[in-house]
Design a protein around this motif. Structure first.
Motif, mmCIF file in Angstrom:
data_model
loop_
_atom_site.group_PDB
_atom_site.id
_atom_site.type_symbol
_atom_site.label_atom_id
_atom_site.label_comp_id
_atom_site.label_asym_id
_atom_site.label_seq_id
_atom_site.Cartn_x
_atom_site.Cartn_y
_atom_site.Cartn_z
ATOM 1 N N PRO A 59 -9.348 -0.572 6.280
ATOM 2 C CA PRO A 59 -9.871 -0.012 5.021
ATOM 3 C C PRO A 59 -10.845 -0.975 4.342
ATOM 4 C CG PRO A 59 -7.640 -0.826 4.700
ATOM 5 C CD PRO A 59 -7.983 -1.085 6.136
ATOM 6 N N HIS A 100 -13.615 1.315 -0.728
ATOM 7 C CA HIS A 100 -12.587 1.200 -1.754
ATOM 8 C C HIS A 100 -12.933 1.943 -3.036
ATOM 9 C CE1 HIS A 100 -10.393 -1.943 0.435
ATOM 10 N NE2 HIS A 100 -11.568 -2.479 0.716
ATOM 11 N N ASN A 104 -5.815 -1.157 -7.026
ATOM 12 C CA ASN A 104 -6.284 -0.517 -5.802
ATOM 13 C C ASN A 104 -5.785 0.924 -5.775
ATOM 14 O OD1 ASN A 104 -7.100 0.217 -3.252
ATOM 15 N ND2 ASN A 104 -6.089 -1.476 -2.199
ATOM 16 N N ALA A 143 -5.512 2.822 -3.432
ATOM 17 C CA ALA A 143 -4.776 3.135 -2.200
ATOM 18 C C ALA A 143 -3.280 2.900 -2.341
ATOM 19 C CB ALA A 143 -5.329 2.309 -1.043
ATOM 20 N N VAL A 183 -14.229 8.558 1.733
ATOM 21 C CA VAL A 183 -13.016 8.352 0.940
ATOM 22 C C VAL A 183 -13.090 9.292 -0.260
ATOM 23 C CG1 VAL A 183 -11.713 6.728 -0.476
ATOM 24 C CG2 VAL A 183 -12.745 5.955 1.663
ATOM 25 N N ARG A 224 -5.586 10.830 -3.143
ATOM 26 C CA ARG A 224 -6.513 9.979 -2.394
ATOM 27 C C ARG A 224 -6.357 10.293 -0.910
ATOM 28 N NH1 ARG A 224 -7.931 5.203 0.230
ATOM 29 N NH2 ARG A 224 -9.372 3.821 -0.890
ATOM 30 N N TYR A 258 -0.555 5.366 -1.221
ATOM 31 C CA TYR A 258 -1.149 6.316 -0.276
ATOM 32 C C TYR A 258 -1.264 5.753 1.136
ATOM 33 C CZ TYR A 258 -2.251 9.115 -4.351
ATOM 34 O OH TYR A 258 -2.149 9.875 -5.490
ATOM 35 N N GLN A 266 -4.955 4.143 5.148
ATOM 36 C CA GLN A 266 -6.187 4.936 5.039
ATOM 37 C C GLN A 266 -7.427 4.147 5.488
ATOM 38 O OE1 GLN A 266 -6.546 6.972 1.238
ATOM 39 N NE2 GLN A 266 -4.833 8.298 1.741
ATOM 40 N N LEU A 307 0.825 -1.213 0.000
ATOM 41 C CA LEU A 307 0.000 0.000 0.000
ATOM 42 C C LEU A 307 0.860 1.265 0.000
ATOM 43 C CD1 LEU A 307 -2.880 -0.931 2.459
ATOM 44 C CD2 LEU A 307 -2.968 -0.800 -0.024
#
Length: 288
Positions: free
Chosen positions: A251, A254, A230, A232, A279, A266, A235, A238, A56
């Protein structure tokens, strides 16, 4: 083991908590005479969990795109808990092009009537069973359709929205939470149907409370079978749920996207009274 029994999968979502807990315990044991070996073992287990978390933090992150961007705000408002006034303030603060709302019922539709002033293009299926869903857009929505992916009875919304002269397929969905075997099977069926749809439509953005985390074997299968990425990645974690508990937050809300799309930004939004945080994802057409 979550691939074989729904109950085991419930424990797959807490990689961050395992990594932190094992690190603390392992470090304390290393400082204890006669317990260094077991301390090192615990730290090794912490590293195993960290390996699942690390992806991630590696990705494009703030990618460059060509042309305009599309800012999407996803909020699971929670039928009973959410505060309509806080939702209003969050929408005004973020100024999204598209708002996806999960768990809206008739009361929420009435409370959010003001959204039509700025987001005139809407598709809504309000329900009283925590599976109402709505898409509100500043830009025209084409080919909108309320569909049922799987046999759970939970609705999803399909729509096309234009981005920089190109049609983007948007899929908003909310599978059942896997709180028992039957629900878990229905959720997994819906995720498989989502993957089938995603393989046929490009470029595509998938948005929703998927009731699973990136570390679930069923989420990984969704990514593998759909070919989606993804948002994310790059980032960090989150976590979006549960808002009330930082310790157990994971998380589960999504945004996934096909390779033709890149993520410009994001982040997790502000408290809107729900048990979920919003989000916020800004997307554009990849310049690669």
């Amino acid at each position: 083991l979550g691939s074989f029994w729904w109950f085991f999968e419930l424990f797959s979502h807490f990689r961050v908590q395992y990594a932190l807990g094992l690190t603390v315990v392992g470090a304390l044991l290393l400082l204890s005479v006669g317990r260094r070996r077991i301390g090192a073992f615990f730290l090794g287990l912490a590293c195993v969990n960290a390996l699942f978390i690390a992806p991630l933090y590696f990705g494009d992150g703030a990618a460059t795109v060509r042309g305009d961007t599309l800012r999407i705000l996803l909020i699971n408002v929670n039928t009973r808990l959410g505060d309509p006034e806080k939702v209003r303030r969050e929408v005004q603060r973020v100024d999204p092009d598209v708002v996806v709302l999960i768990e809206i019922n008739r009361r929420w539709v009435e409370e959010l009537a003001w959204l039509a002033d700025s987001h005139k293009h809407t598709t809504v299926d309000s329900r009283e069973d925590n599976f109402g869903i709505g898409v509100f857009s500043k830009n025209p929505l084409e080919n909108t359709e309320i569909v049922y992916l799987g046999s759970s009875g939970a609705p999803s919304i399909l729509a096309d929205v234009e981005l920089d002269g190109q049609r983007i397929h948007l899929l908003a969905t909310h599978p059942l939470p896997p709180t028992r075997r039957e629900n878990a099977l229905l959720r997994n069926e819906q995720l498989r149907r989502v993957a089938e749809y995603a393989r046929e439509k490009r470029p595509l953005v998938l948005v929703g409370d998927l009731n699973t985390s990136p570390w679930s074997p069923h989420f990984r299968r969704l990514v593998r079978e759909s070919g989606l990425q993804n948002s994310a990645r790059g980032y960090g974690i989150q976590g979006s749920w549960p808002r009330q508990s930082l310790l157990f937050r994971i998380p589960i809300d999504h945004c996934l996207h096909s390779a033709e799309i890149a993520v410009v930004a994001r982040q997790i939004g502000h408290d809107v009274g729900s048990d979920h945080f919003p989000v916020i994802v800004e997307l554009g057409l990849s310049d690669r």
